[in-house]
Design an enzyme around this catalytic site. Structure first.
Site, PDB file in Angstrom:
ATOM      1  N   LYS A   1      34.192  81.913  -9.557  1.00 52.91           N
ATOM      2  CA  LYS A   1      35.662  81.924  -9.637  1.00 52.91           C
ATOM      3  C   LYS A   1      36.253  82.955  -8.683  1.00 52.91           C
ATOM      4  O   LYS A   1      37.178  82.673  -7.945  1.00 52.91           O
ATOM      5  CB  LYS A   1      36.142  82.268 -11.058  1.00 52.91           C
ATOM      6  CG  LYS A   1      35.682  81.318 -12.131  1.00 52.91           C
ATOM      7  CD  LYS A   1      36.222  81.721 -13.499  1.00 52.91           C
ATOM      8  CE  LYS A   1      35.723  83.071 -13.984  1.00 52.91           C
ATOM      9  NZ  LYS A   1      34.256  83.129 -14.182  1.00 52.91           N
TER      10      LYS A   1
ATOM     11  N   ARG B   1      41.350  83.457 -21.018  1.00 58.66           N
ATOM     12  CA  ARG B   1      39.968  83.302 -21.463  1.00 58.66           C
ATOM     13  C   ARG B   1      39.897  82.857 -22.918  1.00 58.66           C
ATOM     14  O   ARG B   1      38.804  82.668 -23.433  1.00 58.66           O
ATOM     15  CB  ARG B   1      39.257  84.641 -21.336  1.00 58.66           C
ATOM     16  CG  ARG B   1      38.206  84.689 -20.231  1.00 58.66           C
ATOM     17  CD  ARG B   1      37.606  86.082 -20.269  1.00 58.66           C
ATOM     18  NE  ARG B   1      36.379  86.205 -19.552  1.00 58.66           N
ATOM     19  CZ  ARG B   1      36.259  86.700 -18.329  1.00 58.66           C
ATOM     20  NH1 ARG B   1      37.316  87.037 -17.651  1.00 58.66           N
ATOM     21  NH2 ARG B   1      35.063  86.832 -17.791  1.00 58.66           N
TER      22      ARG B   1
ATOM     23  N   ARG C   1      24.155  89.364  -8.007  1.00 57.74           N
ATOM     24  CA  ARG C   1      25.523  89.754  -7.630  1.00 57.74           C
ATOM     25  C   ARG C   1      25.585  91.240  -7.312  1.00 57.74           C
ATOM     26  O   ARG C   1      25.003  92.069  -8.011  1.00 57.74           O
ATOM     27  CB  ARG C   1      26.500  89.434  -8.765  1.00 57.74           C
ATOM     28  CG  ARG C   1      27.893  90.002  -8.506  1.00 57.74           C
ATOM     29  CD  ARG C   1      28.997  89.273  -9.215  1.00 57.74           C
ATOM     30  NE  ARG C   1      28.912  89.330 -10.653  1.00 57.74           N
ATOM     31  CZ  ARG C   1      29.739  88.680 -11.473  1.00 57.74           C
ATOM     32  NH1 ARG C   1      30.700  87.924 -10.975  1.00 57.74           N
ATOM     33  NH2 ARG C   1      29.603  88.780 -12.775  1.00 57.74           N
TER      34      ARG C   1
ATOM     35  N   ARG D   1      26.950  95.314 -11.314  1.00 63.45           N
ATOM     36  CA  ARG D   1      27.850  95.491 -12.457  1.00 63.45           C
ATOM     37  C   ARG D   1      27.047  95.739 -13.722  1.00 63.45           C
ATOM     38  O   ARG D   1      26.040  95.092 -13.952  1.00 63.45           O
ATOM     39  CB  ARG D   1      28.722  94.243 -12.623  1.00 63.45           C
ATOM     40  CG  ARG D   1      30.000  94.315 -11.819  1.00 63.45           C
ATOM     41  CD  ARG D   1      30.748  93.033 -11.817  1.00 63.45           C
ATOM     42  NE  ARG D   1      30.990  92.494 -13.167  1.00 63.45           N
ATOM     43  CZ  ARG D   1      31.758  91.431 -13.396  1.00 63.45           C
ATOM     44  NH1 ARG D   1      32.361  90.826 -12.400  1.00 63.45           N
ATOM     45  NH2 ARG D   1      31.922  90.984 -14.622  1.00 63.45           N
TER      46      ARG D   1
ATOM     47  N   ARG E   1      27.474  86.965 -22.649  1.00 55.53           N
ATOM     48  CA  ARG E   1      28.734  86.547 -22.025  1.00 55.53           C
ATOM     49  C   ARG E   1      28.812  85.027 -21.927  1.00 55.53           C
ATOM     50  O   ARG E   1      29.884  84.439 -22.054  1.00 55.53           O
ATOM     51  CB  ARG E   1      28.872  87.190 -20.647  1.00 55.53           C
ATOM     52  CG  ARG E   1      29.122  88.688 -20.751  1.00 55.53           C
ATOM     53  CD  ARG E   1      28.909  89.382 -19.437  1.00 55.53           C
ATOM     54  NE  ARG E   1      29.885  89.023 -18.442  1.00 55.53           N
ATOM     55  CZ  ARG E   1      29.714  89.156 -17.131  1.00 55.53           C
ATOM     56  NH1 ARG E   1      28.586  89.642 -16.660  1.00 55.53           N
ATOM     57  NH2 ARG E   1      30.656  88.808 -16.297  1.00 55.53           N
TER      58      ARG E   1
HETATM   59  P1  ADP Z   1      32.785  84.805 -11.209  1.00 55.12           P
HETATM   60  O1  ADP Z   1      34.019  85.387 -10.575  1.00 55.12           O
HETATM   61  O2  ADP Z   1      32.975  83.391 -11.681  1.00 55.12           O
HETATM   62  O3  ADP Z   1      32.179  85.688 -12.250  1.00 55.12           O
HETATM   63  P2  ADP Z   1      31.559  85.388  -8.592  1.00 55.12           P
HETATM   64  O4  ADP Z   1      32.545  84.780  -7.644  1.00 55.12           O
HETATM   65  O5  ADP Z   1      31.530  86.867  -8.712  1.00 55.12           O
HETATM   66  O6  ADP Z   1      31.698  84.693 -10.058  1.00 55.12           O
HETATM   67  O7  ADP Z   1      30.105  84.837  -8.194  1.00 55.12           O
HETATM   68  C1  ADP Z   1      28.943  85.236  -8.919  1.00 55.12           C
HETATM   69  C2  ADP Z   1      27.780  85.454  -7.941  1.00 55.12           C
HETATM   70  O8  ADP Z   1      27.387  84.201  -7.378  1.00 55.12           O
HETATM   71  C3  ADP Z   1      28.141  86.367  -6.765  1.00 55.12           C
HETATM   72  O9  ADP Z   1      26.996  87.138  -6.441  1.00 55.12           O
HETATM   73  C4  ADP Z   1      28.505  85.375  -5.646  1.00 55.12           C
HETATM   74  O10 ADP Z   1      28.258  85.936  -4.361  1.00 55.12           O
HETATM   75  C5  ADP Z   1      27.575  84.205  -5.952  1.00 55.12           C
HETATM   76  N1  ADP Z   1      28.167  82.897  -5.624  1.00 55.12           N
HETATM   77  C6  ADP Z   1      29.475  82.522  -5.725  1.00 55.12           C
HETATM   78  N2  ADP Z   1      29.635  81.220  -5.361  1.00 55.12           N
HETATM   79  C7  ADP Z   1      28.393  80.758  -5.042  1.00 55.12           C
HETATM   80  C8  ADP Z   1      27.885  79.486  -4.590  1.00 55.12           C
HETATM   81  N3  ADP Z   1      28.691  78.425  -4.425  1.00 55.12           N
HETATM   82  N4  ADP Z   1      26.549  79.390  -4.367  1.00 55.12           N
HETATM   83  C9  ADP Z   1      25.726  80.457  -4.569  1.00 55.12           C
HETATM   84  N5  ADP Z   1      26.133  81.677  -4.976  1.00 55.12           N
HETATM   85  C10 ADP Z   1      27.451  81.826  -5.210  1.00 55.12           C
HETATM   86  P1  AMP Z   2      35.070  89.257 -15.198  1.00 54.35           P
HETATM   87  O1  AMP Z   2      35.217  90.264 -14.097  1.00 54.35           O
HETATM   88  O2  AMP Z   2      36.120  88.171 -15.146  1.00 54.35           O
HETATM   89  O3  AMP Z   2      33.664  88.701 -15.301  1.00 54.35           O
HETATM   90  O4  AMP Z   2      35.355  90.049 -16.563  1.00 54.35           O
HETATM   91  C1  AMP Z   2      34.523  91.111 -16.980  1.00 54.35           C
HETATM   92  C2  AMP Z   2      34.832  91.460 -18.427  1.00 54.35           C
HETATM   93  O5  AMP Z   2      36.190  91.911 -18.545  1.00 54.35           O
HETATM   94  C3  AMP Z   2      34.692  90.328 -19.438  1.00 54.35           C
HETATM   95  O6  AMP Z   2      33.366  90.122 -19.878  1.00 54.35           O
HETATM   96  C4  AMP Z   2      35.622  90.827 -20.561  1.00 54.35           C
HETATM   97  O7  AMP Z   2      35.001  91.846 -21.328  1.00 54.35           O
HETATM   98  C5  AMP Z   2      36.770  91.486 -19.772  1.00 54.35           C
HETATM   99  N1  AMP Z   2      37.846  90.528 -19.485  1.00 54.35           N
HETATM  100  C6  AMP Z   2      38.252  90.095 -18.259  1.00 54.35           C
HETATM  101  N2  AMP Z   2      39.269  89.236 -18.367  1.00 54.35           N
HETATM  102  C7  AMP Z   2      39.522  89.093 -19.694  1.00 54.35           C
HETATM  103  C8  AMP Z   2      40.435  88.308 -20.468  1.00 54.35           C
HETATM  104  N3  AMP Z   2      41.316  87.477 -19.884  1.00 54.35           N
HETATM  105  N4  AMP Z   2      40.382  88.419 -21.824  1.00 54.35           N
HETATM  106  C9  AMP Z   2      39.513  89.249 -22.430  1.00 54.35           C
HETATM  107  N5  AMP Z   2      38.612  89.999 -21.764  1.00 54.35           N
HETATM  108  C10 AMP Z   2      38.598  89.921 -20.414  1.00 54.35           C
END
Ligand code: ADP
Ligand code: AMP
Length: 214
Positions: free
Chosen positions: A13, A88, A127, A160, A171
């Protein structure tokens, strides 16, 4: 244009939201990034949020809603935004719909980045994130030019705290219980678009653009 990104944690995302923001000139708003910035600064909100985030649980709706509603009042939201990690829960989605409706407004698209759980664990373990600017990388799928260093700002890349395998599974459970129902919610609103998130980053983006430019 007002867009919500849906999908499991690690689905991509944030990666896609940043590309959408750059392409369409709208801000990328990540509640996770805002919470992490607060944790880094040691604010009261950060201290409260950290207790939930470290355990892989959601921060309570009351805290999250206050934060995001304040963010929407900033000038850069005038032409819309791409929301990443919010809403969420159904309660958050309903609050967003109600708040927009009050202004005679509504979301344009909810984009579900669809990735099966099996692929998620791999993505999360690789990541790497820049604490300074929020840049996101993957050691195999999307590596930085220089190992451990952010391409965008030269900041140090870290793992992270909530990306350790035990927390990732938790999660994912939280996602299936509390967030996945939003797919039906936005389908009912007629704005859901689903992309295959297992494609390469650039291919996922092409699929998203095809929806947004249609
Ligand atoms: P989210 O925001 O949904 O938690 P991220 O955008 O941070 O996810 O992506 C999670 C991990 O997967 C990161 O390390 C990112 O670089 C990698 N990633 C994102 N999109 C792709 C893809 N299409 N193919 C492979 N790896 C990806
Ligand atoms: P993210 O960076 O989107 O993966 O979010 C990391 C963490 O932040 C999540 O696992 C939750 O603990 C918290 N968080 C982020 N966005 C929300 C939301 N909209 N509602 C509740 N918790 C959130």
């Amino acid at each position: 244009m007002k867009i919500v990104m849906l999908g499991a944690p690690g689905a991509g995302k944030g990666t896609q939201a940043k590309m959408i923001a750059a392409e369409y000139g709208i801000p990328h708003i990540s509640t996770g990034d805002i919470f992490r910035a607060n944790i880094k600064e040691g604010t009261e909100l950060g201290v409260k949020a950290k207790a939930y985030m470290d355990q892989g649980l959601l921060v309570p709706d009351s805290l999250t809603l206050e934060l995001i509603m304040d963010r929407f009042t900033k000038d850069d939201c005038a032409n819309g935004y791409v929301l990443d990690g919010f809403p969420r829960t159904i309660a958050q989605a309903e609050a967003l719909t109600a708040s927009l409706k009050e202004q005679g407004d509504a979301l344009d698209y909810a984009i579900d980045v669809d990735v099966p759980d099996e692929s998620i664990v791999n993505r999360m373990s690789g990541r790497r994130a820049c604490i300074a600017c929020g840049g996101t990388y993957h050691i195999v799928f999307n590596p930085p030019k220089k190992e451990g260093i952010c391409d965008l700002c030269g900041g140090e890349l870290t793992i992270r705290k909530d990306d350790v395998p035990e927390t990732v599974q938790k999660r994912l459970n939280v996602y299936h219980e509390q967030t996945q129902p939003l797919i039906d919610y936005y389908n009912g609103e007629g704005i859901l678009r689903t992309v295959d998130g297992t494609q390469e980053v650039a291919e996922v983006f092409e699929s998203i653009k095809a929806f947004l430019n249609a």
